[in-house]
Scaffold this motif. Structure first.
Motif, PDB file in Angstrom:
ATOM      1  N   ASN A 279      58.172 -37.931 -18.771  1.00 54.37           N
ATOM      2  CA  ASN A 279      59.550 -37.983 -19.260  1.00 54.37           C
ATOM      3  C   ASN A 279      60.410 -36.836 -18.746  1.00 54.37           C
ATOM      4  OD1 ASN A 279      58.850 -40.227 -20.846  1.00 54.37           O
ATOM      5  ND2 ASN A 279      58.187 -38.911 -22.541  1.00 54.37           N
ATOM      6  N   TYR A 280      59.835 -36.002 -17.879  1.00 53.97           N
ATOM      7  CA  TYR A 280      60.566 -34.820 -17.426  1.00 53.97           C
ATOM      8  C   TYR A 280      61.802 -35.193 -16.611  1.00 53.97           C
ATOM      9  CZ  TYR A 280      61.642 -30.512 -14.925  1.00 53.97           C
ATOM     10  OH  TYR A 280      62.281 -29.434 -14.403  1.00 53.97           O
ATOM     11  N   SER A 281      61.669 -36.180 -15.728  1.00 45.68           N
ATOM     12  CA  SER A 281      62.798 -36.562 -14.871  1.00 45.68           C
ATOM     13  C   SER A 281      63.960 -37.101 -15.696  1.00 45.68           C
ATOM     14  CB  SER A 281      62.358 -37.603 -13.836  1.00 45.68           C
ATOM     15  OG  SER A 281      61.882 -38.774 -14.470  1.00 45.68           O
TER      16      SER A 281
ATOM     17  N   ALA B 108      59.127 -31.509 -22.566  1.00 48.38           N
ATOM     18  CA  ALA B 108      58.941 -32.946 -22.358  1.00 48.38           C
ATOM     19  C   ALA B 108      57.601 -33.191 -21.683  1.00 48.38           C
ATOM     20  CB  ALA B 108      60.072 -33.522 -21.508  1.00 48.38           C
ATOM     21  N   GLN B 109      57.046 -34.345 -21.940  1.00 47.03           N
ATOM     22  CA  GLN B 109      55.832 -34.760 -21.250  1.00 47.03           C
ATOM     23  C   GLN B 109      56.140 -34.971 -19.764  1.00 47.03           C
ATOM     24  OE1 GLN B 109      52.834 -34.821 -22.516  1.00 47.03           O
ATOM     25  NE2 GLN B 109      53.481 -34.397 -24.634  1.00 47.03           N
ATOM     26  N   PRO B 110      55.145 -34.802 -18.896  1.00 53.05           N
ATOM     27  CA  PRO B 110      55.413 -34.948 -17.452  1.00 53.05           C
ATOM     28  C   PRO B 110      56.073 -36.267 -17.068  1.00 53.05           C
ATOM     29  CG  PRO B 110      53.249 -33.998 -17.813  1.00 53.05           C
ATOM     30  CD  PRO B 110      53.774 -34.370 -19.167  1.00 53.05           C
TER      31      PRO B 110
ATOM     32  N   LEU C  91      65.778 -34.179 -17.182  1.00 54.35           N
ATOM     33  CA  LEU C  91      66.534 -33.469 -16.151  1.00 54.35           C
ATOM     34  C   LEU C  91      67.831 -34.206 -15.828  1.00 54.35           C
ATOM     35  CD1 LEU C  91      65.983 -30.870 -14.570  1.00 54.35           C
ATOM     36  CD2 LEU C  91      65.170 -32.286 -12.681  1.00 54.35           C
TER      37      LEU C  91
END
Length: 222
Positions: free
Chosen positions: A28-30, A24-26, A33
């Motif tokens: 969209n990472y959260s 995932a792009q940074p 998760l």
């Protein structure tokens, strides 16, 4: 270092692999998760409710060793590694479809397909998550913590492991002052990266407070 870090993260790339595989792009990472956490919570809640409703099962052990998640653009693949798959073996197809429907409703995913598979693992009591659930059930039933830990060690030795360490912290036996009790059998080389150490941290809610259970299991060396 081996005493102050999560044993699984310490050995990533050596003897351990990630339980979630996706990119995932940074920004969209959260979100990815949180999506993983929703999937795991939904599956555990479903299995826990099934265990509680099924009176044929004497213990409260859910039997989930780990949940692996693999994501693609249009597909989410979930593999449930269970020690006691008979919990969901009755009317297997309907159970899996119902579980998939619950997860899809929780994620509210429309453009992606969800696929759930169940895999049986050998020697279930050689996995710390299942062992922690067993100890938690014993503590909820007012069994002595020392007796529960010794019984857990016996079950682990039957699974063919080389060492185990069990730690329980909190208001053990309802005492006013919280303390930490632990027991170890065999070898548990935490500072050796090539050693295959399986670890889990589990919280159990009792009538006198929350107890924390930590288990380290030494399987073999590479």
């Amino acid at each position: 270092m081996g005493q102050k870090i999560n044993p699984l993260g310490f050995r990533l790339g050596a003897t351990q692999g990630h339980h979630s595989l996706w990119f995932a792009q940074p920004k969209n990472y959260s979100e990815g998760l949180q999506e993983d956490q929703k999937i795991r919570d939904c599956i555990k809640n479903y299995v826990q409710n099934y265990v509680q409703k099924n009176m044929k099962i004497s213990s409260n052990v859910e039997g989930i060793a780990r949940i692996e998640i693999q994501k693609r653009i249009d597909l989410i693949q979930v593999i449930i590694h269970m020690g006691f798959p008979k919990l969901l073996i009755e009317d297997r197809t309907r159970r899996i479809e119902e579980l998939q429907m619950n997860v899809q409703n929780e994620l509210n995913c429309v453009n992606r397909k969800l696929n759930i598979a169940i895999t049986r693992i050998a020697n279930p009591y050689g996995h710390p998550n299942i062992l922690a659930e067993f100890i938690a059930g014993q503590l909820k039933n007012r069994v002595s913590f020392r007796k529960a830990m010794k019984k857990a060690i016996e079950l682990t030795e039957q699974a063919g492991t080389k060492g185990i360490q069990v730690q329980i912290a909190g208001r053990i036996d309802g005492k006013e002052i919280a303390r930490v009790e632990w027991i170890r059998e065999g070898r548990v080389p935490l500072q050796t990266i090539r050693a295959k150490i399986d670890y889990c941290s589990y919280a159990v809610r009792t009538i006198y407070g929350v107890l924390g259970i930590k288990i380290w299991i030494f399987g073999d060396e590479e």
